[in-house]
Write a protein that holds these residues in place. Structure first.
Motif, PDB file in Angstrom:
ATOM      1  N   ASP A  66       5.936  23.392 189.803  1.00 31.04           N
ATOM      2  CA  ASP A  66       5.289  24.331 188.872  1.00 31.04           C
ATOM      3  C   ASP A  66       5.450  25.769 189.374  1.00 31.04           C
ATOM      4  OD1 ASP A  66       4.537  22.188 187.284  1.00 31.04           O
ATOM      5  OD2 ASP A  66       2.737  21.832 188.467  1.00 31.04           O
ATOM      6  N   ASP A  67       4.308  26.499 189.476  1.00 33.18           N
ATOM      7  CA  ASP A  67       4.381  27.896 189.925  1.00 33.18           C
ATOM      8  C   ASP A  67       3.848  28.077 191.346  1.00 33.18           C
ATOM      9  OD1 ASP A  67       5.569  29.031 187.713  1.00 33.18           O
ATOM     10  OD2 ASP A  67       3.677  29.271 186.653  1.00 33.18           O
ATOM     11  N   LYS A  68       3.816  26.995 192.112  1.00 32.66           N
ATOM     12  CA  LYS A  68       3.196  27.068 193.437  1.00 32.66           C
ATOM     13  C   LYS A  68       3.984  27.947 194.407  1.00 32.66           C
ATOM     14  CE  LYS A  68       0.822  22.624 193.119  1.00 32.66           C
ATOM     15  NZ  LYS A  68       1.296  22.218 191.784  1.00 32.66           N
ATOM     16  N   LEU A  69       5.245  28.218 194.118  1.00 30.90           N
ATOM     17  CA  LEU A  69       6.039  29.093 194.995  1.00 30.90           C
ATOM     18  C   LEU A  69       5.985  30.552 194.552  1.00 30.90           C
ATOM     19  CD1 LEU A  69       9.280  27.098 195.905  1.00 30.90           C
ATOM     20  CD2 LEU A  69       7.440  27.806 197.414  1.00 30.90           C
ATOM     21  N   ARG A  70       5.194  30.847 193.526  1.00 28.88           N
ATOM     22  CA  ARG A  70       5.090  32.231 193.054  1.00 28.88           C
ATOM     23  C   ARG A  70       3.840  32.915 193.600  1.00 28.88           C
ATOM     24  NH1 ARG A  70       8.706  32.515 188.677  1.00 28.88           N
ATOM     25  NH2 ARG A  70       9.058  30.498 187.655  1.00 28.88           N
ATOM     26  N   ALA A  71       3.261  32.386 194.641  1.00 31.16           N
ATOM     27  CA  ALA A  71       1.989  32.907 195.140  1.00 31.16           C
ATOM     28  C   ALA A  71       2.073  34.404 195.448  1.00 31.16           C
ATOM     29  CB  ALA A  71       1.569  32.148 196.387  1.00 31.16           C
ATOM     30  N   SER A  91      -2.835  36.292 189.944  1.00 30.98           N
ATOM     31  CA  SER A  91      -2.180  35.023 189.646  1.00 30.98           C
ATOM     32  C   SER A  91      -0.713  35.104 190.059  1.00 30.98           C
ATOM     33  CB  SER A  91      -2.293  34.707 188.156  1.00 30.98           C
ATOM     34  OG  SER A  91      -1.476  35.590 187.404  1.00 30.98           O
ATOM     35  N   SER A  92      -0.036  33.980 189.960  1.00 29.78           N
ATOM     36  CA  SER A  92       1.359  33.925 190.403  1.00 29.78           C
ATOM     37  C   SER A  92       2.302  34.739 189.525  1.00 29.78           C
ATOM     38  CB  SER A  92       1.826  32.466 190.421  1.00 29.78           C
ATOM     39  OG  SER A  92       1.717  31.896 189.129  1.00 29.78           O
ATOM     40  N   THR A  93       1.811  35.192 188.349  1.00 26.49           N
ATOM     41  CA  THR A  93       2.675  35.965 187.456  1.00 26.49           C
ATOM     42  C   THR A  93       2.427  37.472 187.542  1.00 26.49           C
ATOM     43  OG1 THR A  93       1.067  35.547 185.687  1.00 26.49           O
ATOM     44  CG2 THR A  93       2.965  34.070 185.815  1.00 26.49           C
ATOM     45  N   THR A 270      -7.135  51.448 197.560  1.00 26.93           N
ATOM     46  CA  THR A 270      -5.724  51.168 197.281  1.00 26.93           C
ATOM     47  C   THR A 270      -5.530  49.662 197.205  1.00 26.93           C
ATOM     48  OG1 THR A 270      -5.006  53.170 198.449  1.00 26.93           O
ATOM     49  CG2 THR A 270      -3.350  51.458 198.049  1.00 26.93           C
ATOM     50  N   LEU A 271      -5.057  49.213 196.056  1.00 22.68           N
ATOM     51  CA  LEU A 271      -4.824  47.785 195.830  1.00 22.68           C
ATOM     52  C   LEU A 271      -3.321  47.509 195.910  1.00 22.68           C
ATOM     53  CD1 LEU A 271      -5.562  44.903 194.797  1.00 22.68           C
ATOM     54  CD2 LEU A 271      -5.451  45.823 192.488  1.00 22.68           C
ATOM     55  N   THR A 272      -2.947  46.510 196.713  1.00 22.75           N
ATOM     56  CA  THR A 272      -1.534  46.155 196.882  1.00 22.75           C
ATOM     57  C   THR A 272      -1.327  44.693 196.518  1.00 22.75           C
ATOM     58  OG1 THR A 272      -1.275  47.759 198.680  1.00 22.75           O
ATOM     59  CG2 THR A 272       0.391  46.033 198.495  1.00 22.75           C
ATOM     60  N   ILE A 273      -0.386  44.453 195.599  1.00 24.32           N
ATOM     61  CA  ILE A 273      -0.017  43.093 195.215  1.00 24.32           C
ATOM     62  C   ILE A 273       1.397  42.832 195.727  1.00 24.32           C
ATOM     63  CG2 ILE A 273       0.346  41.496 193.292  1.00 24.32           C
ATOM     64  CD1 ILE A 273      -1.542  43.254 191.639  1.00 24.32           C
ATOM     65  N   GLU A 274       1.560  41.756 196.490  1.00 22.84           N
ATOM     66  CA  GLU A 274       2.864  41.434 197.066  1.00 22.84           C
ATOM     67  C   GLU A 274       3.190  39.961 196.854  1.00 22.84           C
ATOM     68  OE1 GLU A 274       3.534  43.952 201.007  1.00 22.84           O
ATOM     69  OE2 GLU A 274       1.618  42.893 201.073  1.00 22.84           O
ATOM     70  N   THR A 275       4.468  39.637 196.896  1.00 25.15           N
ATOM     71  CA  THR A 275       4.876  38.230 196.885  1.00 25.15           C
ATOM     72  C   THR A 275       4.538  37.625 198.244  1.00 25.15           C
ATOM     73  OG1 THR A 275       7.096  38.937 197.558  1.00 25.15           O
ATOM     74  CG2 THR A 275       6.737  38.561 195.219  1.00 25.15           C
TER      75      THR A 275
END
Length: 486
Positions: A66-71, A91-93, A270-275
């Protein structure tokens, strides 16, 4: 009744003969039963180990599906080190990025107060007649029945204990002679236009209402709104966003923000979203380790017996499942699937090699750091995929037609409840039960066999004894005949 000591009559060692015959009969059959049981136990244990290795491998596939590798990892640099102003999870998206977040206000519930000097103490009567009050906010409601002669303190308790109370708290503040005793009502329902409203069915209760009996105008009763319910407000990169509570869903797409304090002026968060590349790598390595363990287990279970140079001596025993072709077939199907191309990852990442995963001389998976023929090493291809094609890795494994679903289909035909391995185990268990019954039947037979031998040889012993006795008698009588000796 069986004769316990054979040969007593004849003088022959018939007891030893019967014992030897029973021992030979027993050992021959028991040896076959023991050999069969050993083979069955070994095979059952082997299939158990195989199923365990396949199940573990399948579990690592689930972690890649599923999307478990998109964390995504979400981190926040708070304005100060001593206080938490906001929290977030993505979320992963969610798209990676950095965001400047200012918390301008928190969501508030409404606060209502009675008029000054409306009451002199908590024991004042709020109404001489009975009636009903209805409390409403944001579509929720509950009722409080007011009895004739009810005091202010009794009314407070009635509100706080009312069935269906959605978060209204009633308190009494004794403010002194200039203000009197105040009834204060606070509502937990936040958001603009969600003020607490109190209506009644008896004009005698207008002093406890925000709307007078028969009126449609808020504020016409004796209870007024001191603090109105309000929205929480934040600015994301200078763009204002409001919410009726302290949670902002999709203010930043696919991210949930929860605010808990107003940020200081000129000092935003400051909010940071990373893979989450580290988590992805760990899951992929767990998948590789599980495959390698499966391969090792299969090789151990299917290895052939080794015979010495003399062509007779067994140097090493074979694996528990060396004679079962299904085991090698399982590994062959798994390996073939892993070596296939998968369109789910797109042209950039359509197989394990493109991800940097190859198979060494022993057939095990690895991410090699060695360059061959001028091409990038496996480690370089793997790092590049994590950096530049992160979501494509999830597609390669988890999308429809990807590695996870393709392998799951292969493995499930063996490990599912009605799969081939389970059927094998059931068959072996049935054969073991039969082996046990055969052993029990044989034990009954050997008792009967010994009894028969003892009867036969007992009869023989008796006959021989009689013959010997007769012979001795005849010899004695002949010896007594006249002139017999000459």
């Amino acid at each position: 009744m069986a004769i316990r000591s054979l040969g007593a009559a004849s003088g022959l060692d018939l007891e030893s003969l019967v014992t030897q015959l029973v021992t030979v009969e027993r050992n021959t059959k028991v040896s076959r039963l023991d050999s069969t049981k050993k083979e069955l136990d070994s095979s059952l244990s082997g299939f158990g180990k195989l199923k365990s290795a396949l199940t573990k491998f399948k579990d690592t596939l689930t972690a890649l599906g599923d999307d478990k590798l998109r964390a995504r990892t979400t981190s926040i640099k708070q304005p100060t080190d001593t206080k938490t102003y906001l929290e977030a999870k993505s979320s992963s998206t969610a798209a990676p990025g950095n965001f400047d977040v200012k918390v301008k206000s928190l969501a508030t519930g409404s606060r209502l107060e009675s008029a000054d000097l409306a009451y002199g103490s908590a024991s004042d009567v709020v109404s001489a007649t009975a009636g009903k009050l209805t409390f409403e906010a944001d579509g929720k409601s509950f009722d409080v029945n007011v009895t004739a002669g009810m005091t202010l303190d009794q009314f407070r308790k009635a509100v706080n204990n009312a069935e269906g109370n959605f978060g209204v708290s009633a308190n009494i503040i004794n403010a002194g002679s200039t203000t009197g005793t105040k009834l204060v009502l606070t509502s937990s329902i936040t958001g603009m236009n969600n003020d607490l409203r109190i209506t009644n069915d008896n004009a005698a209760l207008d002093s406890l209402s925000t709307r007078a009996n028969g009126s449609t105008i808020d504020g016409s009763g004796g209870i007024g709104v001191d603090i109105a319910a309000g929205d929480a407000e934040i600015e994301v990169d200078g763009i204002s966003v409001k919410s009726e509570n302290n949670t902002f869903t999709n203010a930043i797409q696919d991210t949930e923000l929860t605010v808990s304090a107003v940020t200081p002026d000129g000092n935003n968060a400051t909010l940071t979203i990373e893979t989450d590349k580290k988590a992805a790598e760990e899951k992929i390595k767990a998948f590789m380790d599980a495959y390698n363990s499966l391969l090792t287990e299969v090789n151990t279970l299917t290895k052939n017996r080794t015979i010495g140079d003399d062509g007779k001596t067994v140097v090493a025993e074979g694996g528990a499942l060396s004679s079962d072709p299904m085991v090698r077939s399982i590994m062959s199907q798994v390996t073939k699937t892993l070596g296939s191309a998968f369109s789910s990852g797109g042209a950039e990442l359509n197989n394990l090699y493109a991800l940097g995963i190859t198979f060494n001389d022993q057939g095990k998976m690895e991410i090699s750091s060695t360059r061959l023929y001028g091409a990038d090493s496996g480690r370089e291809r793997f790092d590049d995929a994590l950096e530049n094609n992160y979501d494509k890795i999830a597609d390669l494994f988890g999308a429809s037609g990807g590695i996870t679903k393709s392998l799951d289909k292969v493995i499930s035909q063996f490990t599912d409840r009605d799969g081939l391995l389970v059927n094998k185990e059931t068959s072996l268990k049935d054969q073991l039960k039969k082996n046990t019954k055969d052993r029990e039947a044989f034990e009954r037979y050997i008792v009967s066999y010994e009894e028969t031998l003892r009867q036969r040889y007992g009869a023989l012993d008796s006959t021989l004894g009689q013959l010997q006795s007769t012979s001795s008698y005849l010899v004695q009588q002949l010896a007594n005949l006249p002139r017999f000796g000459s």
